[in-house]
Design a protein around this motif. Structure first.
Motif: not given
Length: 232
Positions: A30-36, A38-43, A45-53, A118-122
């Motif tokens: 359910r979290l994976l389909v949460h719109p934010p 996909a919107e933050s995919w390339d931003d 994340s809270v983990l160093a060196g990892m994007t949200v995607g 993550a390359e497959a997209g959200p």
């Protein structure tokens, strides 16, 4: 009246860890389909060196990987006939000593696999996770109590399925929290899965450091010289 089943249909096995895992996987899906997400995919994340995607891809793998392992070989013997002793969930985590180091081979591998997912997209990541979870909801309750899975990233090792699912409860609970914080939502893993995770990680800390070190970490943090409760 009891339902009529085919003699070839394995009985449904009700096991708490399997239910906890499936509920945690549902929350992650359910979290994976949460719109934010996909919107933050390339931003970042809270983990160093990892994007949200990448973090989402890593979270998804705790669903996808269970099916991959179930589809793999199910054997308890080596080619020479000797028995393979299954690895426990506690030992699985107790020997991971380089998790806190972002530059460790372990973490580099995790990031690489996560970025690949993550390359497959959200949309694709979310859809694949949901589809796999649907199959696991039918499949897991029918797996026997002694079902083993080969640990594909640790050649030659096996775990009992329920022990492996305990490790996936840890991953789902931890990374659901990471991803939720990364996109500003309060989503958390269900309490049952979080409880499995806490029990397992404390047991791993005990195996790694011993009871006295864990006791100090729980009650006298100023004397906790080794960070005994930091397992991952």
């Amino acid at each position: 009246m009891s339902p009529v089943t085919s003699p070839d249909t394995p009985p449904v096995v009700q096991r708490p860890v399997r239910a906890a895992y499936l509920d945690a996987a549902e929350q992650a899906a359910r979290l994976l389909v949460h719109p934010p997400v996909a919107e933050s995919w390339d931003d970042m994340s809270v983990l160093a060196g990892m994007t949200v995607g990448a973090l989402a891809g890593h979270l998804a793998r705790s669903v996808l990987q269970v099916e991959w392992f179930l589809d793999g070989a199910d054997g308890a013997d080596r080619a020479d006939g000797t028995e393979v002793r299954p690895t426990s969930a506690v030992t699985y985590y107790a020997r991971i000593v380089d998790a806190p180091d972002p530059g460790s081979a372990l973490n580099r591998g995790v990031r690489a696999r996560s970025e690949e997912s993550a390359e497959a997209g959200p949309a694709a990541v979310a859809d694949r996770t949901a589809e796999t979870l649907g199959r696991l909801r039918t499949r897991l309750p029918r797996e026997p109590a002694d079902r083993r899975v080969a640990i594909l990233h640790r050649p030659g090792e096996e775990m009992l399925l329920d022990e492996y699912l305990r490790t996936r409860c840890v991953e789902l609970a931890v990374h659901t929290d990471d991803l939720a914080l990364s996109v500003g939502t309060g989503t958390r893993a269900p309490d049952a899965a979080a409880g499995v995770a806490v029990d397992l990680l404390v047991a791993a800390a005990l195996e790694r450091h011993g009871a006295h070190a864990v006791l100090r970490a729980l009650t006298r943090r100023e004397r906790d010289d080794v960070g005994a409760l930091r397992v991952l």
